[in-house]
Write an enzyme that holds these catalytic residues in place. Structure first.
Site, mmCIF file in Angstrom:
data_model
loop_
_atom_site.group_PDB
_atom_site.id
_atom_site.type_symbol
_atom_site.label_atom_id
_atom_site.label_comp_id
_atom_site.label_asym_id
_atom_site.label_seq_id
_atom_site.Cartn_x
_atom_site.Cartn_y
_atom_site.Cartn_z
ATOM 1 N N SER A 182 0.925 -1.162 0.034
ATOM 2 C CA SER A 182 -0.175 0.027 -0.088
ATOM 3 C C SER A 182 0.855 1.327 -0.040
ATOM 4 O O SER A 182 1.753 1.564 -0.918
ATOM 5 C CB SER A 182 -0.901 0.081 1.285
ATOM 6 O OG SER A 182 -1.879 0.894 1.150
ATOM 7 N N ASP A 282 -9.766 -4.342 -5.225
ATOM 8 C CA ASP A 282 -8.924 -3.004 -4.636
ATOM 9 C C ASP A 282 -9.459 -1.745 -5.390
ATOM 10 O O ASP A 282 -9.327 -1.895 -6.619
ATOM 11 C CB ASP A 282 -7.460 -3.222 -4.556
ATOM 12 C CG ASP A 282 -6.744 -1.972 -4.276
ATOM 13 O OD1 ASP A 282 -7.278 -1.096 -3.777
ATOM 14 O OD2 ASP A 282 -5.473 -2.252 -4.216
ATOM 15 N N HIS A 312 -8.185 -4.506 -0.910
ATOM 16 C CA HIS A 312 -6.736 -4.104 -0.583
ATOM 17 C C HIS A 312 -6.360 -4.516 0.821
ATOM 18 O O HIS A 312 -7.124 -4.843 1.679
ATOM 19 C CB HIS A 312 -7.289 -2.419 -0.334
ATOM 20 C CG HIS A 312 -5.879 -1.516 -0.174
ATOM 21 N ND1 HIS A 312 -5.173 -1.337 -1.334
ATOM 22 C CD2 HIS A 312 -5.217 -1.116 0.653
ATOM 23 C CE1 HIS A 312 -4.166 -0.728 -1.116
ATOM 24 N NE2 HIS A 312 -4.185 -0.553 0.416
#
Length: 338
Positions: A182, A282, A312
């Site tokens: 991320s 995501d 995600h």
């Protein structure tokens, strides 16, 4: 009575927005009971190897913290498989955790557990970087800390006598990788381009691993609009975190957020092999695909792994998906080191 269907998303109850509470002075009160801080594991339990004391196959992972920069209060959490086989020559992975640049730590339980599992699965030394968070330290503070961690790794490679004992007889510094999840993936990109024209020898960065990198932009993508109310990363939360992380007065097309602006940083052509990993659930998927295509258009060797399922940060919640990720990373490391 029929059983109620289970949630398709193991992280469905998580709403990061309610855990990011602003204080009057502009700092954040990071109330995150779902992600407790865990201490390092410096020594194995006394009973762990009574029946396996002669085994050279790692059975668990030890961890410890060492300072990176006392002035900025950053530190590194090292993860080492235990016991080590003779002459291990393990890869070194510098890891940067996620959290939108505003949340979490190298000591947060999901990331501590992930690094422990990777060290065991990949047979590698993982160095997880506890970097400065926004808004107290807006970008590029986190990028600066990432570069400082790379400089630390180079100094470890150069100074044999002063090398940390956990690295001295275990690491092959010609097999170094930068990995981020991320926001950590965004850090890998910016740190990677910063050091792309720096002589790091005897340290050699073989590859960059982008696990669902966190990018944004003014123009919304199809995946962002389709998953605007995503249970893990709704658009309002993503925008709020970027608002805290970016310098004052800039928008989502700032280079820190959107790597495709003006065709991208010209230095990206010097990047080593890159693995870009994304999941279909995501909201950032389209941006990750665009990023991979941009790298490839600049002549970078890119391995793209995009799945239809998953959300995600799915590896933090789903052990099966985590193992899929570790297998992909293991194959990539092997390919880079051939």
């Amino acid at each position: 009575m029929a059983d109620e269907p289970s949630s398709p998303n193991p992280a469905a109850s998580i709403d990061l927005y309610k855990f990011i509470l602003p204080n009057p002075d502009g700092s954040l009160n990071r109330a995150t009971p779902l992600f407790p801080i865990v201490p390092p594991t410096l020594t194995p339990p006394a009973e762990s190897f009574r029946t396996k004391s002669n085994s050279n196959t790692p059975q668990l992972v030890l961890s410890k913290d060492i300072p990176l920069n006392p002035e900025t209060k950053t530190f590194l959490r090292l993860f080492k498989p235990h016991p080590l086989p003779p002459n291990p020559h393990l890869a070194l992975i510098l890891y940067f955790h996620g959290g939108g640049f505003v949340l979490f730590s190298a000591a947060s339980k999901p990331y501590h557990d992930t690094c422990s599992e990777m060290a065991l699965s990949l047979r590698a030394i993982i160095v997880s970087v506890d970097y400065r968070l926004a808004p107290e330290h807006p970008l590029p503070s986190a990028f600066d800390d990432a570069v400082e961690a790379i400089a630390w790794a180079r100094s470890q490679a150069s100074d044999v006598d002063g090398r940390d004992p956990w690295l001295k007889d275990a690491v092959d510094f010609s097999k170094c990788f930068l990995m981020g999840s991320s926001a950590g993936g965004t850090m890998v990109y910016h740190a990677g381009v910063r050091v792309s024209d720096v002589d790091l020898s005897p340290l050699m960065i073989r590859g960059l691993i982008f696990n669902q990198p966190y990018f944004g932009g003014v123009q919304r993508t199809q995946s962002e609009l389709k998953l605007i109310d995503d249970q893990v990363l709704p658009l309002v939360t993503s925008d709020m975190m970027w608002g805290h992380a970016l310098p004052k007065g800039v928008d989502l097309d700032h280079e820190y957020c959107n790597p495709t602006v003006r065709g991208g940083d010209r230095r990206m052509r010097r990047l080593p092999k890159c693995l870009v990993r994304g999941n279909g659930g995501d909201p950032l998927l389209d941006r990750q695909r665009e990023f991979a295509a941009l790298l490839q258009s600049r002549g970078v060797h890119v391995v793209s792994k995009f799945d239809e399922g998953g959300c995600h940060a799915v590896e933090l919640f789903d052990p099966g998906m985590a193992q899929v990720l570790y297998d992909i990373i293991g194959d990539f490391i092997e390919c880079c080191c051939e």
